[in-house]
Write a protein that holds these residues in place. Structure first.
Motif, PDB file in Angstrom:
ATOM      1  N   CYS A  77       0.859  -1.195   0.000  1.00 10.41           N
ATOM      2  CA  CYS A  77       0.000   0.000   0.000  1.00 10.41           C
ATOM      3  C   CYS A  77       0.887   1.234   0.000  1.00 10.41           C
ATOM      4  O   CYS A  77       0.610   2.217  -0.700  1.00 10.41           O
ATOM      5  CB  CYS A  77      -0.865   0.044   1.256  1.00 10.41           C
ATOM      6  SG  CYS A  77      -1.784  -1.455   1.649  1.00 10.41           S
TER       7      CYS A  77
ATOM      8  N   CYS B 104       2.391   2.789  -3.302  1.00  4.37           N
ATOM      9  CA  CYS B 104       1.575   3.728  -4.073  1.00  4.37           C
ATOM     10  C   CYS B 104       1.181   4.948  -3.247  1.00  4.37           C
ATOM     11  O   CYS B 104       1.319   6.072  -3.705  1.00  4.37           O
ATOM     12  CB  CYS B 104       0.322   3.030  -4.619  1.00  4.37           C
ATOM     13  SG  CYS B 104       0.700   1.988  -6.058  1.00  4.37           S
ATOM     14  N   HIS B 105       0.654   4.727  -2.036  1.00  2.00           N
ATOM     15  CA  HIS B 105       0.011   5.826  -1.306  1.00  2.00           C
ATOM     16  C   HIS B 105       0.912   6.560  -0.315  1.00  2.00           C
ATOM     17  O   HIS B 105       0.465   7.459   0.375  1.00  2.00           O
ATOM     18  CB  HIS B 105      -1.236   5.312  -0.590  1.00  2.00           C
ATOM     19  CG  HIS B 105      -2.291   4.830  -1.529  1.00  2.00           C
ATOM     20  ND1 HIS B 105      -2.936   5.660  -2.423  1.00  2.00           N
ATOM     21  CD2 HIS B 105      -2.813   3.584  -1.738  1.00  2.00           C
ATOM     22  CE1 HIS B 105      -3.820   4.964  -3.122  1.00  2.00           C
ATOM     23  NE2 HIS B 105      -3.754   3.696  -2.731  1.00  2.00           N
TER      24      HIS B 105
ATOM     25  N   SER C 272      -3.325   9.043  -4.516  1.00  2.97           N
ATOM     26  CA  SER C 272      -3.646   9.851  -3.340  1.00  2.97           C
ATOM     27  C   SER C 272      -2.718   9.509  -2.178  1.00  2.97           C
ATOM     28  O   SER C 272      -2.270   8.370  -2.055  1.00  2.97           O
ATOM     29  CB  SER C 272      -5.092   9.597  -2.925  1.00  2.97           C
ATOM     30  OG  SER C 272      -5.302   8.216  -2.693  1.00  2.97           O
TER      31      SER C 272
ATOM     32  N   HIS D 135     -13.481  10.518   4.694  1.00  6.78           N
ATOM     33  CA  HIS D 135     -14.722  10.673   3.902  1.00  6.78           C
ATOM     34  C   HIS D 135     -15.379   9.325   3.632  1.00  6.78           C
ATOM     35  O   HIS D 135     -16.120   9.189   2.680  1.00  6.78           O
ATOM     36  CB  HIS D 135     -14.371  11.334   2.574  1.00  6.78           C
ATOM     37  CG  HIS D 135     -13.430  10.486   1.772  1.00  6.78           C
ATOM     38  ND1 HIS D 135     -12.180  10.131   2.247  1.00  6.78           N
ATOM     39  CD2 HIS D 135     -13.566   9.855   0.590  1.00  6.78           C
ATOM     40  CE1 HIS D 135     -11.597   9.337   1.353  1.00  6.78           C
ATOM     41  NE2 HIS D 135     -12.416   9.156   0.340  1.00  6.78           N
TER      42      HIS D 135
ATOM     43  N   CYS E 121      -8.077  -2.232  -4.134  1.00  6.97           N
ATOM     44  CA  CYS E 121      -6.631  -2.003  -4.171  1.00  6.97           C
ATOM     45  C   CYS E 121      -5.847  -3.306  -4.105  1.00  6.97           C
ATOM     46  O   CYS E 121      -4.767  -3.395  -4.674  1.00  6.97           O
ATOM     47  CB  CYS E 121      -6.211  -1.000  -3.104  1.00  6.97           C
ATOM     48  SG  CYS E 121      -6.460   0.702  -3.717  1.00  6.97           S
TER      49      CYS E 121
ATOM     50  N   ARG F  17     -15.367  10.586  -5.279  1.00  6.90           N
ATOM     51  CA  ARG F  17     -14.096  10.235  -5.914  1.00  6.90           C
ATOM     52  C   ARG F  17     -14.412   9.690  -7.299  1.00  6.90           C
ATOM     53  O   ARG F  17     -15.491   9.181  -7.546  1.00  6.90           O
ATOM     54  CB  ARG F  17     -13.329   9.161  -5.111  1.00  6.90           C
ATOM     55  CG  ARG F  17     -12.859   9.610  -3.713  1.00  6.90           C
ATOM     56  CD  ARG F  17     -11.814  10.686  -3.755  1.00  6.90           C
ATOM     57  NE  ARG F  17     -11.268  11.019  -2.427  1.00  6.90           N
ATOM     58  CZ  ARG F  17     -11.737  11.976  -1.626  1.00  6.90           C
ATOM     59  NH1 ARG F  17     -12.783  12.690  -1.980  1.00  6.90           N
ATOM     60  NH2 ARG F  17     -11.160  12.213  -0.470  1.00  6.90           N
TER      61      ARG F  17
HETATM   62  C1  HEC Z   1      -0.529  -0.007  -7.662  1.00  9.98           C
HETATM   63  C2  HEC Z   1      -0.833   1.134  -6.855  1.00  9.98           C
HETATM   64  C3  HEC Z   1      -1.747   0.924  -5.664  1.00  9.98           C
HETATM   65  C4  HEC Z   1      -1.507   0.128  -4.573  1.00  9.98           C
HETATM   66  C5  HEC Z   1      -0.323  -0.764  -4.338  1.00  9.98           C
HETATM   67  C6  HEC Z   1      -2.592   0.369  -3.663  1.00  9.98           C
HETATM   68  N1  HEC Z   1      -3.475   1.265  -4.184  1.00  9.98           N
HETATM   69 FE1  HEC Z   1      -4.988   2.191  -3.209  1.00  9.98          FE
HETATM   70  N2  HEC Z   1      -5.442   3.237  -4.886  1.00  9.98           N
HETATM   71  C7  HEC Z   1      -4.765   3.177  -6.078  1.00  9.98           C
HETATM   72  C8  HEC Z   1      -5.400   4.043  -7.046  1.00  9.98           C
HETATM   73  C9  HEC Z   1      -4.957   4.255  -8.488  1.00  9.98           C
HETATM   74  C10 HEC Z   1      -6.500   4.641  -6.390  1.00  9.98           C
HETATM   75  C11 HEC Z   1      -7.480   5.670  -6.973  1.00  9.98           C
HETATM   76  C12 HEC Z   1      -6.814   7.046  -6.958  1.00  9.98           C
HETATM   77  C13 HEC Z   1      -6.444   7.458  -5.570  1.00  9.98           C
HETATM   78  O1  HEC Z   1      -7.317   7.901  -4.794  1.00  9.98           O
HETATM   79  O2  HEC Z   1      -5.277   7.243  -5.182  1.00  9.98           O
HETATM   80  C14 HEC Z   1      -6.479   4.138  -5.024  1.00  9.98           C
HETATM   81  C15 HEC Z   1      -7.363   4.519  -4.031  1.00  9.98           C
HETATM   82  C16 HEC Z   1      -7.316   4.103  -2.720  1.00  9.98           C
HETATM   83  C17 HEC Z   1      -8.190   4.590  -1.678  1.00  9.98           C
HETATM   84  C18 HEC Z   1      -9.299   5.612  -1.832  1.00  9.98           C
HETATM   85  C19 HEC Z   1      -8.785   7.003  -1.539  1.00  9.98           C
HETATM   86  C20 HEC Z   1      -9.865   8.025  -1.473  1.00  9.98           C
HETATM   87  O3  HEC Z   1      -9.510   9.203  -1.343  1.00  9.98           O
HETATM   88  O4  HEC Z   1     -11.050   7.686  -1.518  1.00  9.98           O
HETATM   89  C21 HEC Z   1      -7.829   3.935  -0.536  1.00  9.98           C
HETATM   90  C22 HEC Z   1      -8.459   4.095   0.830  1.00  9.98           C
HETATM   91  C23 HEC Z   1      -6.749   3.045  -0.862  1.00  9.98           C
HETATM   92  N3  HEC Z   1      -6.447   3.188  -2.196  1.00  9.98           N
HETATM   93  C24 HEC Z   1      -6.113   2.206   0.035  1.00  9.98           C
HETATM   94  C25 HEC Z   1      -5.114   1.300  -0.313  1.00  9.98           C
HETATM   95  C26 HEC Z   1      -4.586   0.318   0.598  1.00  9.98           C
HETATM   96  C27 HEC Z   1      -4.965   0.161   2.043  1.00  9.98           C
HETATM   97  C28 HEC Z   1      -3.664  -0.399  -0.106  1.00  9.98           C
HETATM   98  C29 HEC Z   1      -2.889  -1.614   0.337  1.00  9.98           C
HETATM   99  C30 HEC Z   1      -3.708  -2.758   0.727  1.00  9.98           C
HETATM  100  C31 HEC Z   1      -3.594   0.170  -1.437  1.00  9.98           C
HETATM  101  N4  HEC Z   1      -4.513   1.174  -1.531  1.00  9.98           N
HETATM  102  C32 HEC Z   1      -2.717  -0.242  -2.433  1.00  9.98           C
HETATM  103  C33 HEC Z   1      -3.631   2.447  -6.316  1.00  9.98           C
HETATM  104  C34 HEC Z   1      -2.999   1.606  -5.424  1.00  9.98           C
END
Ligand code: HEC
Length: 271
Positions: A185, A188-189, A203, A211, A232, A270
């Motif tokens: 996680c 990316c984040h 993000s 939210h 995700c 979103r």
């Molecule tokens: C390959 C990249 C990637 C990985 C790894 C990833 N995500 Fe994401 N995630 C995204 C994308 C693209 C979005 C949609 C755009 C954004 O809000 O970032 C997103 C959106 C989110 C959102 C919504 C954010 C919002 O503002 O509503 C959450 C919560 C989230 N991810 C949690 C996680 C968690 C917890 C993990 C690990 C289990 C994870 N992500 C792993 C790419 C990723």
């Protein structure tokens, strides 16, 4: 001597990690985002990608200025809260307080209790029926409850040994590499927040839970935080876990704690 001091500092850092200290973890978290996104004010992190992507900010504001596509669903959630007698459970009787109290660590069961798990339990008690965990009724009711706490600050408390262990597990899940892409996680984040991944800007994890439940144009509806976790996991080419499973509840415990001090918002839109 110098070496010794460095070793001692290194050791105290390790102890800090092992004792799962939310305040120092969050300080490091916030400092990281201040460094990579110096123009973004702390309060702005509640707006997710719209805090870092100027290109789509205007559209976001236009949607919020009009009648957001989730408004009717959230209103319906308020009616459902009363219809199913959720106001009769002590855990949800004061909805604003309920949003702030959850997630918390329950000493009796040694488990993290999320707002959605409390809603499910109360719903089952009042109606004798099961409620889903990802969309529909649970998302509407949870969103309405969260709406009652708008402006209040996230305040996850991690104190007891059990709570610290759950938090540490959630933190480990957040930083663990998984799936075909071998990503975490945080990859990316945290490390790549604000950067582009295919068609998306990533993000920052700071503010991710202000939210929730969120509305997504892609879903054409509301979804819970655990529904988003599932999405995700798929982004990582890993098999999603079941919503409200212990691993996701622990992940949420850590994830929400990292947003301590940020205000709950009803700006759920979103892309
Ligand atoms: C390959 C990249 C990637 C990985 C790894 C990833 N995500 Fe994401 N995630 C995204 C994308 C693209 C979005 C949609 C755009 C954004 O809000 O970032 C997103 C959106 C989110 C959102 C919504 C954010 C919002 O503002 O509503 C959450 C919560 C989230 N991810 C949690 C996680 C968690 C917890 C993990 C690990 C289990 C994870 N992500 C792993 C790419 C990723």
């Amino acid at each position: 001597m110098k070496k010794l001091i460095t070793a001692a500092v290194g050791l105290s850092f390790l102890v800090g990690v092992a004792s799962a200290d939310v305040a120092s973890d969050q300080k490091a978290f916030i400092n990281h985002f201040k460094t990579i996104l110096p123009k973004v004010e702390f309060a702005e992190f509640s707006n997710g990608v719209y805090a870092v992507d100027e290109g789509s900010r205007e559209q976001f504001e236009e949607i919020l200025d009009g009648i957001p596509p989730y408004e009717g669903a959230v209103e319906k959630g308020g009616k459902e809260y009363l219809k199913f007698g959720l106001n009769k459970c002590a855990s949800l009787a004061d909805p604003a307080a309920a949003r702030i109290k959850h997630p918390y660590f329950d000493e009796a069961s040694q488990q993290v209790v999320t707002l959605e798990s409390a809603i499910k339990k109360c719903y089952a008690k009042q109606t004798g029926k099961k409620l889903g965990s990802k969309k529909g009724k649970i998302a509407r009711i949870s969103a309405w409850i969260s709406d009652q706490a708008v402006g209040k600050k996230i305040n996850v408390i991690v104190k007891s040994a059990g709570a610290k262990a759950a938090y540490a597990k959630g933190k480990a899940t957040f930083y663990a590499k998984r799936g075909q892409f071998n990503m975490s996680c945080a990859d990316c984040h945290v490390y790549n927040a604000g950067k582009k991944a295919r068609a998306d800007i990533l993000s920052p994890a700071l503010g991710h839970t202000t939210h929730v439940p969120m509305y997504r144009a892609k879903w054409a509806g509301l979804g819970t935080l655990h529904r988003r976790y599932g999405g995700c996991y798929k982004n990582m080419r890993a098999k999603p876990l079941k919503a409200q499973t212990e691993a996701y509840r622990n992940l949420e415990f850590f994830h929400q704690a990292m947003s301590n001090g940020l205000e709950i918002t009803d700006a759920r839109y979103r892309k």
